[in-house]
Design an enzyme around this catalytic site. Structure first.
Site, short mmCIF file in Angstrom:
data_model
loop_
_atom_site.label_atom_id
_atom_site.label_comp_id
_atom_site.label_asym_id
_atom_site.label_seq_id
_atom_site.Cartn_x
_atom_site.Cartn_y
_atom_site.Cartn_z
N PRO A 184 0.86 -1.27 -0.21
CA PRO A 184 -0.03 0.12 0.05
C PRO A 184 1.12 1.16 -0.21
O PRO A 184 1.76 1.14 0.17
CB PRO A 184 -0.92 -0.29 1.33
CG PRO A 184 -0.17 -0.84 2.12
CD PRO A 184 0.72 -2.00 1.32
N CYS A 185 0.30 2.31 -0.32
CA CYS A 185 1.08 3.78 -0.37
C CYS A 185 1.66 4.11 0.86
O CYS A 185 1.32 3.61 2.11
CB CYS A 185 0.31 4.75 -0.94
SG CYS A 185 -0.82 5.59 0.10
N LEU A 186 2.99 4.92 0.77
CA LEU A 186 3.57 5.19 1.87
C LEU A 186 2.72 6.04 2.99
O LEU A 186 3.06 6.04 4.28
CB LEU A 186 4.76 5.96 1.66
CG LEU A 186 5.89 5.49 0.55
CD1 LEU A 186 6.80 6.32 0.05
CD2 LEU A 186 6.50 4.40 1.38
#
Length: 283
Positions: A184-186
């Site tokens: 998943p995104c940062l």
């Protein structure tokens, strides 16, 4: 033959998604290089042909550099060009505020940019993204609301393909991302209601990249101010506190944190920050 998705052969999955893409001549796939969007891209190519499919990659500070590079590698393997678009969710106040609906604002920005910059330029009839049937049942996926608002297709979920089925297809298609851990995104590493900033995202990316160079694959670095809380699978915990202890500490400090903490309770948990808030809301 059972029709359970995990047992369905690749041609059965192609048949289901073919029915869902009936009438689509040119398709854009919101693409991250992860296993879900990679399988969707591969299925679209089998159905429509590589000349009628475009992979669309949103680029922003919340996308790690190695994830960006990996996405291009997978797309080249499939034989589809990648169109990169810059997204600016970091400038949206509601995204910065980092409530449980943060993903909605991120996906809304992505799909808006696709509508504005890619659909007409590439003559697309439709845009699709890689939500699978398991994700569709989860309460912590506000990004799906943005997809609905923008009339984005979700063929994997609508075909009943769950996470296991998607992994099965990734192996059947020989995709480089077949065994890739979820990434998943940062911004998902930052606790809700703690503002998302470019500096925090850069710290997280630097720490995670350094830890992967130590041979740690699946991991998360959760940002708690001065403290980096490192989540690892149980199999990596022993070496993390023995042979790698000093290296992990050095990597985290070099990324800008003061302290490194190893999470012994939960390991890696998808939706670690969002699920408890969603559960409380629906209790």
């Amino acid at each position: 033959m059972t029709d359970h998705p995990t047992a369905a052969p690749a041609d059965d999955a192609v048949g289901r998604v073919t029915d869902l893409l009936a009438g689509v001549d040119r398709l854009g796939v919101a693409f991250s290089g992860g296993v879900d969007s990679s399988v969707l891209l591969a299925l679209a190519v089998r159905i429509l042909g590589p000349g009628r499919v475009v992979a669309i990659l949103g680029v922003s500070p919340s996308l790690a550099a190695d994830e960006r590079e990996g996405a291009h590698t997978v797309a080249r393997h499939i034989g589809v060009p990648v169109v990169e678009i810059s997204t600016h969710e970091g400038e949206v106040a509601a995204y910065q505020a980092n409530g449980p609906d943060r993903c909605f604002h991120c996906k809304h920005e992505l799909f808006t940019r696709i509508d504005d910059e890619v659909v007409a330029a590439h003559g697309l009839d439709a845009v699709a993204y890689g939500e699978n049937a398991d994700d569709a049942r989860r309460p912590d996926r506000p990004g799906s609301r943005a997809a609905t608002d923008h009339r984005v297709l979700r063929p994997l979920a609508d075909a009943g393909l769950d996470k296991a089925a998607v992994r099965h297809l990734a192996h059947a298609f020989g995709l480089p991302s077949a065994d890739k851990p979820a990434a998943p995104c940062l911004a998902s590493r930052i606790p809700h209601f703690t503002p998302v900033t470019r500096e925090k995202l850069a710290q997280i990316e630097a720490a995670e990249s350094a830890l992967r160079r130590l041979g740690l694959g699946d991991l998360r670095v959760r940002h708690h101010g001065d403290v980096a809380r490192v989540e690892l699978p149980a199999d990596d915990l022993v070496r993390a506190v023995t042979t790698l202890r000093e290296d992990i500490h050095a990597a985290v400090v070099a990324a800008g944190f003061r302290f490194a903490a190893l999470d012994l309770a939960t390991g890696i948990q998808s939706g670690a920050f969002t699920l408890p808030l969603v559960a409380a809301t629906h209790a």
